[in-house]
Each structure stands twice: as C-alpha cells, then as structure tokens.
Design an enzyme around this catalytic site. Structure first.
Site, PDB file in Angstrom:
ATOM      1  N   ASP A 107      72.344  94.920 -38.557  1.00 13.48           N
ATOM      2  CA  ASP A 107      72.090  94.657 -39.969  1.00 13.48           C
ATOM      3  C   ASP A 107      72.302  93.168 -40.195  1.00 13.48           C
ATOM      4  OD1 ASP A 107      71.694  97.367 -40.477  1.00 13.48           O
ATOM      5  OD2 ASP A 107      73.807  97.705 -40.897  1.00 13.48           O
ATOM      6  N   ASP A 150      66.675 106.506 -45.927  1.00 10.88           N
ATOM      7  CA  ASP A 150      68.098 106.476 -46.278  1.00 10.88           C
ATOM      8  C   ASP A 150      68.364 107.698 -47.145  1.00 10.88           C
ATOM      9  OD1 ASP A 150      68.467 104.124 -44.899  1.00 10.88           O
ATOM     10  OD2 ASP A 150      68.214 102.857 -46.668  1.00 10.88           O
TER      11      ASP A 150
END
Length: 263
Positions: free
Chosen positions: A16, A135
């Site tokens: 990330d 997600d």
C-alpha cells in the site's frame, strides 16, 4: 462446495503506497510507514513472490506522477508480474500504467461508479490485464450479508458484494481481489466465509486479501476457494517470508511455484 485450485498457489505481497512510501494500518486506518516500495518489491521478488501488487491508497491527482515513476523504477528491477491499483478511472490511466511497466491494473471505485469501465478495459487490453478489487464488509442490509465499500472501506455502496462479484466477472474482469475490510490488518485470519461465497459465483481466479497473521492462515484460504493469497504487514515487518508461506502450504499438500519463475 468450495474446491481447492488444481494450479499452483500464488503468493502476492501487497504494498500500500502513499506519497511514494509503503504504509500499513488496521482496517485502512492509522497508517504507518513500512519502507521504500522499490526496495521491498525487489526483496519480495528475490524471496520467491509470484506477483507484486501496488495499491496507491491516496490516489489523488497530485501524486499520480509519483505512481507512474514508482512503477517504472520497480519494473526495471523486478521480473515477476506487477499489478497496480488505486485511482484507475479510465482506459487512458490503464494505457499509461502498462506503458510504465505494470502487467495488470486494479480497478475498484471507478468500476462501481461506471461498470462499463470494466467492459472497456477488458475489450481494449484483454481480461488478463484487469484485476477487479472488491473491498467488502459484512452488512445485514444486503441479501448475501456482504456489501461492497468504497473510499478505503469508509463508505458503503448499494451493491451486494456477491452479486457484484458475479457481475464483474461476466463483464470481463480477469481476476477478483477480494479484500475483507473487517479482517484487514487484524492478523486474525482470512474471512473464509467471504472467500467461499465469492468462489461460488466467480468464473475467474480469486485472490484472498485481508487478515493474514500466521502461517496457518494461508492454507484455509486456498481450501475455501482462493487461487492466490495476498498479504502485507506480515511481510513488511519481517514476521514471515514468502518462502515460509510456501513451505506451510506445501505441508498442507498444496502446490506452489518454485525456482525460475521467482527469480
């Protein structure tokens, strides 16, 4: 009934990235620095990673140039497939990422806003380029019990996650990256029910994400129906290596890739 993949399991470290640095938090909150992305990607490839995933977690216009440069510098040193996601909103974004050295692109929020983007990318570049990122949170509002979220899990959409997983595959997504927002960063293990439910409707490979914290967490995700397992902080902070995960999977009778593919 979920079935184990007959193909070799892929191990995918996820980086990330925010402002050119790797960050990690819990449930996408309280992010802390985890290192230089090019150095980490190079290390993971040397350790035997089958692929590397970069997710631009801020994905604003002012750092987009940073992302393209990062992809180029990584591709020059890393010779395993590289997936890049975060802020991909158009065919033009995909064109530039591929030209920068990405092998695949991850799309999430833009596909929710305009599902036709999935068709457009798959039609122009082929399904193998498109990783549809989902997600997902548990939600009593949805028939399946799972809802698709946006903005790093902070906003719930009106999409039932299992129905969306089926639709994006039909539209041409080549893989589904299924991230449990409830499990993300908790190190309590993957959401096996979520993996199983997605596997039941998916006709393309499923990548399990969110919750890896111990070597014994990986095999159950594969047995629940995942074709690949993605993890972040356990690799970033040296709690285990890619090789450790492959050893653990082999002990469970699962096939992993070794040798030249990971050089």
């Amino acid at each position: 009934m979920a079935t184990e993949s007959s193909l070799a399991v892929r191990i995918i470290p996820c980086l990330d990235v925010a402002d050119g640095r790797v960050v990690k938090g819990v449930n996408f909150l309280n992010l802390r620095d985890a290192g230089d992305p090019v150095e980490l990607a190079t290390k993971y490839a040397a350790d035997g990673a089958d692929e590397i995933t970069f997710l631009d977690v801020t994905a604003t216009s002012d750092n987009r140039s940073t992302t393209y440069d990062l992809v180029t510098r990584t591709a020059e040193r890393v010779f395993v497939p590289l997936t890049v996601g975060g802020g991909v909103r158009s065919v033009e974004n995909v064109t530039k990422l591929l030209a920068s050295g990405a092998d695949k692109v991850g799309v999430n929020s833009a596909a929710i806003a305009r599902p036709e983007l999935i068709d457009d990318i798959a039609s122009k570049f082929g399904a193998q380029v498109l990783v549809l990122s989902l997600d997902i949170k548990r939600s009593d509002r949805m028939p399946s019990g799972f809802v698709v979220t946006t903005h790093g899990g902070r906003q719930e959409s009106e999409l039932d996650a299992i129905a969306w997983a089926r639709e994006v595959g039909e539209r041409g997504a080549g893989e589904l990256l299924v991230n449990s927002m409830d499990a993300d960063g908790t190190k309590d293990g993957y959401d096996l029910e979520l993996i199983t439910r997605v596997r039941e409707v998916a006709t393309v490979p499923v990548i399990a994400s969110g919750g890896a914290g111990a070597l014994e967490h990986f095999a159950p995700a594969i047995k629940a129906g995942a074709d690949a397992v993605l993890a972040a902080s356990v690799f970033h902070y040296g709690e285990m290596s890619v090789g450790d995960v492959k050893d653990a999977l082999e002990r469970e009778g699962l096939s992993v890739r070794r040798g030249a593919n990971n050089a």
